[in-house]
Design a protein around this motif. Structure first.
Motif, PDB file in Angstrom:
ATOM      1  N   TRP A  44       0.861  -1.175   0.000  1.00  0.00           N
ATOM      2  CA  TRP A  44       0.000   0.000   0.000  1.00  0.00           C
ATOM      3  C   TRP A  44       0.902   1.232   0.000  1.00  0.00           C
ATOM      4  O   TRP A  44       1.832   1.327   0.811  1.00  0.00           O
ATOM      5  N   THR A  45       0.650   2.145  -0.912  1.00  0.00           N
ATOM      6  CA  THR A  45       1.511   3.317  -1.002  1.00  0.00           C
ATOM      7  C   THR A  45       0.702   4.605  -0.967  1.00  0.00           C
ATOM      8  O   THR A  45      -0.310   4.739  -1.656  1.00  0.00           O
ATOM      9  N   PHE A  46       1.141   5.521  -0.142  1.00  0.00           N
ATOM     10  CA  PHE A  46       0.569   6.858  -0.136  1.00  0.00           C
ATOM     11  C   PHE A  46       1.110   7.605  -1.362  1.00  0.00           C
ATOM     12  O   PHE A  46       2.123   7.206  -1.944  1.00  0.00           O
ATOM     13  N   PRO A  47       0.460   8.683  -1.784  1.00  0.00           N
ATOM     14  CA  PRO A  47       0.854   9.363  -3.030  1.00  0.00           C
ATOM     15  C   PRO A  47       2.149  10.169  -2.885  1.00  0.00           C
ATOM     16  O   PRO A  47       2.148  11.404  -2.874  1.00  0.00           O
ATOM     17  N   VAL A  48       3.254   9.461  -2.779  1.00  0.00           N
ATOM     18  CA  VAL A  48       4.565  10.095  -2.674  1.00  0.00           C
ATOM     19  C   VAL A  48       5.106  10.252  -4.087  1.00  0.00           C
ATOM     20  O   VAL A  48       5.740   9.350  -4.631  1.00  0.00           O
ATOM     21  N   GLY A  49       4.830  11.393  -4.714  1.00  0.00           N
ATOM     22  CA  GLY A  49       5.219  11.590  -6.102  1.00  0.00           C
ATOM     23  C   GLY A  49       4.574  10.549  -6.991  1.00  0.00           C
ATOM     24  O   GLY A  49       3.389  10.221  -6.859  1.00  0.00           O
ATOM     25  N   ASN A  50       5.363   9.964  -7.892  1.00  0.00           N
ATOM     26  CA  ASN A  50       4.846   8.955  -8.799  1.00  0.00           C
ATOM     27  C   ASN A  50       4.727   7.576  -8.178  1.00  0.00           C
ATOM     28  O   ASN A  50       4.354   6.614  -8.860  1.00  0.00           O
ATOM     29  N   TRP A  51       5.010   7.474  -6.876  1.00  0.00           N
ATOM     30  CA  TRP A  51       4.680   6.239  -6.175  1.00  0.00           C
ATOM     31  C   TRP A  51       3.168   6.131  -5.997  1.00  0.00           C
ATOM     32  O   TRP A  51       2.663   5.112  -5.532  1.00  0.00           O
ATOM     33  N   GLY A  52       2.478   7.180  -6.338  1.00  0.00           N
ATOM     34  CA  GLY A  52       1.022   7.129  -6.359  1.00  0.00           C
ATOM     35  C   GLY A  52       0.478   6.936  -7.764  1.00  0.00           C
ATOM     36  O   GLY A  52      -0.728   6.981  -7.980  1.00  0.00           O
TER      37      GLY A  52
END
Length: 426
Positions: A44-52
């Motif tokens: 699960w990834t929070f919107p850290v740049g293009n990690w979202g």
């Protein structure tokens, strides 16, 4: 002659048997490989740049899957408006993800404090971890000594102004364009110039929830040299005279409002639609994302540090990295660590992971943003990064008390009374 013939026959037979044995071994290896169970992981990834961004993340994971075909990672993308609630509910339902990408305020001070996370101390034994900056390392370690985060990137949060509005209102002389800084006096004069020019909504302190609260904290703390915690990150100093003076200034200043109906995302949207002249929740990653969200953005966004008495700000630092939820499945935990090692211990995937975040490496390495004008512009804020106080005990409760305190001011409570509502014990 017969002996020679017999010897040749023996050699040919040996070669044939060796070949057969080799093929049999290869077949057995292939059968063993193909029969290995695939370990399924969830990130699960929070919107850290293009990690979202699903496309960007899928591309990075494709390289990992090529190297580790027996580990498969699926992804769910969270946002800051409801991500915390989703995590809490997943833990209650015993359906938490394996991996999560976020910062120490959640991984260490909140979820780690609750005992939800795996200790990653063994990951810190690699040669690459020795190069991670000491303040970053300290932020990833819980008071118990356990490491609940392995970091990949860092940044300094700032704010932004509509440069075109400032120019038209004659407010540009009140900022230091070269250093991207300004003083508290310059901030006051700029707000007055903008309101005199007809801009009713100059800036808004959003306080609908916790999202983006790093911006409102930094604004209040910088104006008159206040702080959010003591130097040792033991207790909270929200009710200091410096902070009360800053809150009173913001409450009295025409053009600045406290809005309990706005989240940080909504405040950013208002700024991009030119409904406000400044935004208190900004960084390079947000600018990149908003350029995508608002292709019709037709004004110059000028990133700037928060105003401070002497024009030398202390910016809220941001750290992001991976944590592993402790679901008791050792196979999944080890596979999750394999993924973190792959991303962080190899320079090529690591540089790619950092670039995807639109932030900076947490360790000393060659410039990964060569000839990138946008990153060079935002790099000016890095020397102003202050220490990471988000690991102070009771952080989750403190964040809630903070936005509730701002809400009280926005609904008419006096600053002196509202500060008392910051009810977290000191």
């Amino acid at each position: 002659m017969k002996k020679l013939f017999s010897f040749i026959c023996l050699l040919l037979c040996a070669a044939f048997l060796s070949s057969c044995a080799g093929k049999t071994a290869d077949m057995e290896h292939e059968e063993d490989s193909s029969s290995q169970q695939i370990t399924e992981l969830v990130l699960w990834t929070f919107p850290v740049g293009n990690w979202g961004n699903p496309t960007s993340v899928a591309s990075m994971l494709a390289d990992f899957h090529k190297n580790y075909p027996n580990i498969n990672i699926s992804v769910e993308y969270l946002n800051y408006d409801n991500g915390d609630e989703k995590i809490s509910q997943a833990v209650l339902d015993n359906a938490m993800p394996n991996l999560v990408l976020e910062g120490p305020e959640r991984l260490v001070a909140s979820w780690g404090e609750k005992g939800w996370m795996v200790d990653l101390s063994d990951l810190w034994e690699s040669d690459k971890s020795d190069k991670i900056y000491k303040n970053i390392k300290a932020a990833c370690q819980h008071k118990s000594g356990a490491y609940y985060e392995f970091p990949i990137c860092m940044s300094a949060h700032c704010m932004a102004i509509n440069y075109d509005m400032f120019r038209e209102a004659g407010a540009l002389p009140f900022i230091d364009e070269e250093r991207h800084t300004w003083t508290t006096d310059g901030f006051i004069k700029a707000v007055e110039a903008l309101t005199a020019h007809g801009q009713k909504k100059v800036g808004t302190l959003y306080c609908k929830n916790q999202s983006g609260d790093q911006g409102t904290r930094a604004l209040v703390n910088n104006l008159y040299g206040g702080s959010f915690t003591d130097d040792t990150h033991t207790f909270y100093t929200v009710d200091s005279e410096e902070n009360k003076k800053a809150l009173q200034l913001l409450n009295d200043l025409d053009g600045i409002t406290f809005d309990p109906s706005l989240s940080s995302a909504e405040a950013i949207d208002l700024f991009c639609k030119k409904e406000t002249a400044m935004c208190f929740c900004w960084n390079v990653s947000i600018e990149v994302q908003q350029t995508i969200n608002h292709p019709d953005l037709d004004f110059e966004v000028f990133p700037i540090a928060f105003p401070s008495s002497q024009g030398t700000p202390k910016l809220q630092s941001g750290i992001w990295g991976f944590g592993i939820f402790d679901n008791g499945d050792q196979e999944q935990i080890q596979a999750s660590k394999t993924f973190i090692r792959y991303i962080t211990e190899n320079d090529t995937p690591y540089a790619r992971a950092v670039r995807a975040s639109s932030y900076w490496p947490v360790r000393d390495m060659d410039n990964i943003y060569e000839n990138d004008m946008l990153m060079a512009e935002y790099g000016i804020f890095m020397p102003y990064m202050d220490d990471y106080y988000q690991i102070t005990p009771g952080w989750e409760e403190a964040r809630t008390s903070w936005y509730q305190m701002l809400t009280d001011i926005g609904t008419g409570t006096s600053v002196s009374e509202a500060v008392k509502s910051f009810s977290f014990p000191k």
